[in-house]
Write an enzyme that holds these catalytic residues in place. Structure first.
Site, PDB file in Angstrom:
ATOM      1  N   ARG A  50       0.819  -1.217   0.000  1.00  0.00           N
ATOM      2  CA  ARG A  50       0.000   0.000   0.000  1.00  0.00           C
ATOM      3  C   ARG A  50       0.855   1.270   0.000  1.00  0.00           C
ATOM      4  NH1 ARG A  50      -3.370  -1.130   4.114  1.00  0.00           N
ATOM      5  NH2 ARG A  50      -2.304   0.329   5.459  1.00  0.00           N
ATOM      6  N   TYR A 103     -13.972  21.122 -11.987  1.00  0.00           N
ATOM      7  CA  TYR A 103     -14.524  19.836 -12.443  1.00  0.00           C
ATOM      8  C   TYR A 103     -15.714  19.446 -11.551  1.00  0.00           C
ATOM      9  CZ  TYR A 103     -14.412  14.816 -13.590  1.00  0.00           C
ATOM     10  OH  TYR A 103     -14.724  13.535 -13.966  1.00  0.00           O
ATOM     11  N   ASP A 175      -5.255  22.040 -10.390  1.00  0.00           N
ATOM     12  CA  ASP A 175      -5.503  20.897 -11.274  1.00  0.00           C
ATOM     13  C   ASP A 175      -4.803  21.196 -12.599  1.00  0.00           C
ATOM     14  OD1 ASP A 175      -6.556  19.078 -13.150  1.00  0.00           O
ATOM     15  OD2 ASP A 175      -8.416  18.856 -12.008  1.00  0.00           O
ATOM     16  N   LYS A 200      -5.805  10.973 -18.194  1.00  0.00           N
ATOM     17  CA  LYS A 200      -5.953  11.660 -19.495  1.00  0.00           C
ATOM     18  C   LYS A 200      -4.645  11.547 -20.281  1.00  0.00           C
ATOM     19  CE  LYS A 200      -9.746  13.077 -17.421  1.00  0.00           C
ATOM     20  NZ  LYS A 200     -10.929  12.250 -17.460  1.00  0.00           N
TER      21      LYS A 200
HETATM   22  C1  LIG Z   1      -9.992  18.622 -15.036  1.00  0.00           C
HETATM   23  C2  LIG Z   1     -10.246  17.249 -14.512  1.00  0.00           C
HETATM   24  N1  LIG Z   1      -9.748  16.931 -13.310  1.00  0.00           N
HETATM   25  C3  LIG Z   1      -9.958  15.705 -12.775  1.00  0.00           C
HETATM   26  C4  LIG Z   1     -10.666  14.752 -13.451  1.00  0.00           C
HETATM   27  C5  LIG Z   1     -10.909  13.423 -12.805  1.00  0.00           C
HETATM   28  O1  LIG Z   1     -10.124  12.416 -13.346  1.00  0.00           O
HETATM   29  P1  LIG Z   1     -10.519  10.883 -13.203  1.00  0.00           P
HETATM   30  O2  LIG Z   1     -11.550  10.614 -14.245  1.00  0.00           O
HETATM   31  O3  LIG Z   1      -9.232  10.173 -13.373  1.00  0.00           O
HETATM   32  O4  LIG Z   1     -11.072  10.707 -11.825  1.00  0.00           O
HETATM   33  C6  LIG Z   1     -11.180  15.029 -14.712  1.00  0.00           C
HETATM   34  C7  LIG Z   1     -11.933  13.993 -15.471  1.00  0.00           C
HETATM   35  O5  LIG Z   1     -12.570  14.242 -16.456  1.00  0.00           O
HETATM   36  C8  LIG Z   1     -10.981  16.318 -15.249  1.00  0.00           C
HETATM   37  O6  LIG Z   1     -11.505  16.664 -16.450  1.00  0.00           O
END
Ligand SMILES: Cc1ncc(COP(=O)(O)O)c(C=O)c1O
Length: 385
Positions: A50, A103, A175, A200
């Site tokens: 972990r 988000y 982010d 992504k």
């Molecule tokens: C800007 C942004 N941050 C975070 C996330 C979350 O990522 P995950 O799908 O890996 O949880 C996304 C997903 O679309 C996103 O567009």
């Protein structure tokens, strides 16, 4: 060495007479120690699955290099990474300031989970800049920046926000998924934690979920790591391996995503059906001057605000697409297009545009083929009611 060269070498096995190019996948819960002393002293932090295996450490090292941080840790998804970063710095009675363009699932975490535990979230206009000062107080422990916002693409003035937040004793979480760490360096611009949905661009192949948290300094890194440990967070070694493999081609892929994204956005900007292109590299995008100051390029994700359409026309557009996939997420090798609804997730600055917003993720296909696909879909849209 340039970053492109460093990324090829980062996290690779150290030179031995005979070794594989990539670190192998090391799957483990239990590690065995040859002696009692080895057991009590622990072996370089690799003591239990972990806490990560050498495969995780290799990816962490490479992402840390890309983000220019003190330490990177992994989370099971991008959403988990953002939420853990918030949890690391708040307790009951505290406040968080979050960009109104954040988000949406993060917003749900703030307004649901965190609220139940006595943490209040206040949403701010993403174009607030140094005026964020008016919202700061000793109760605010975190400012959450997402630049650009992943539906409407406003660029934020991170240096101004970070300076004000730090004067007030708050940490800044950014982010950085949109730039993949290639075109934007939040830590250099004042963020305390740069988070990515590695799902992504880092992984890049639409086949796994992973998050990264890169801390700017030791105290921040300690708080983040303790949060991950106490929550029992874990990432599979296979996903860490695949993400590191994705990282080897990241720079090359990003150059192509950027080129194709710009080509599509320029073509769409000339179409009569399009009201406005929401792409940070375009003047029509709010915060464009800050983009030019703080970013070295753009990724392949952007939106278009359409002139008002009937529901049947929207349906006809998406049903006519043959190359663009219709589905959530972005950053993979394949192009995607989705109808997004920013009006559903705004409170500080309501979204009042009349037309629908379509978000495009430019993949690695030939740009002219993608344009032909959009041309066909716009024709089907025009013919529909
Ligand atoms: C800007 C942004 N941050 C975070 C996330 C979350 O990522 P995950 O799908 O890996 O949880 C996304 C997903 O679309 C996103 O567009």
């Amino acid at each position: 060495m340039k970053e492109d060269t460093k990324l090829i070498a980062a996290g690779r096995p150290h030179r031995r007479p005979h070794h594989p190019v990539n670190p192998p996948v090391e799957r483990a819960s239990t590690y065995l120690f040859p002696t009692y002393d080895d057991f009590t002293e622990g072996a370089k932090n690799i003591v239990y699955g972990r806490l990560g295996t050498p495969t995780h450490r290799a990816l962490e090292e490479a992402v840390n290099l890309l983000e220019g941080g003190f330490e990177t840790r992994l989370a099971p998804s991008g959403l988990a990474a953002v939420n853990y970063a918030l949890l690391a710095f708040c307790r009951a009675g505290d406040q968080i300031l979050a960009a109104d363009s954040v988000y949406d699932p993060v917003r749900k975490f703030c307004d649901g989970f965190l609220k139940r535990f006595g943490v209040e979230t206040i949403y701010y206009d993403p174009l607030v800049g140094s005026d964020i000062e008016a919202l700061l107080s000793p109760r605010v422990k975190v400012v959450l920046v997402e630049s650009p916002g992943s539906l409407t693409f406003e660029i934020q003035d991170l240096p101004a926000i970070a300076a004000a937040a730090h004067r007030s004793g708050a940490r800044v979480v950014a982010d950085n998924t949109w730039s993949a760490g290639c075109f934007y360096k939040p830590i250099r611009l004042g963020a305390d934690v740069s988070v990515q949905a590695g799902t992504k661009y880092l992984a890049g192949h639409a086949d796994l979920l992973i998050g990264t948290l890169t801390s700017a300094d030791e105290a921040t890194a300690r708080a983040v790591f303790q949060t991950l440990l106490q929550l029992g967070s874990n990432v599979s070694a296979d996903d860490a391996f695949l993400t590191l493999r994705g990282l080897r081609t990241l720079k090359t892929r990003m150059a192509r995503h950027e080129e194709t994204g710009l080509k599509l956005a320029k073509w769409l900007g000339k179409r009569a059906e399009v009201e406005r292109v929401l792409h940070p590299a375009f003047k029509s995008c709010p915060g464009h001057t800050i983009f030019k100051r703080d970013f070295s390029g753009s990724s392949g994700l952007f939106s278009i605000l359409m002139k008002p359409l009937a529901a049947g026309q929207i349906k006809a557009f998406f049903n006519a697409l043959k190359i663009f996939g219709v589905g959530y997420s972005w950053g993979g090798f394949e192009s995607l297009c989705v109808h997004v609804r920013p009006q559903n997730n705004r409170t500080a600055e309501p979204w009042t545009e009349a037309g629908p917003v379509f978000r495009l993720s430019a993949g690695l296909e030939d740009a002219d083929d993608l344009i032909a696909d959009l041309d066909r879909a716009l024709a089907a849209m025009a013919a529909a009611k």
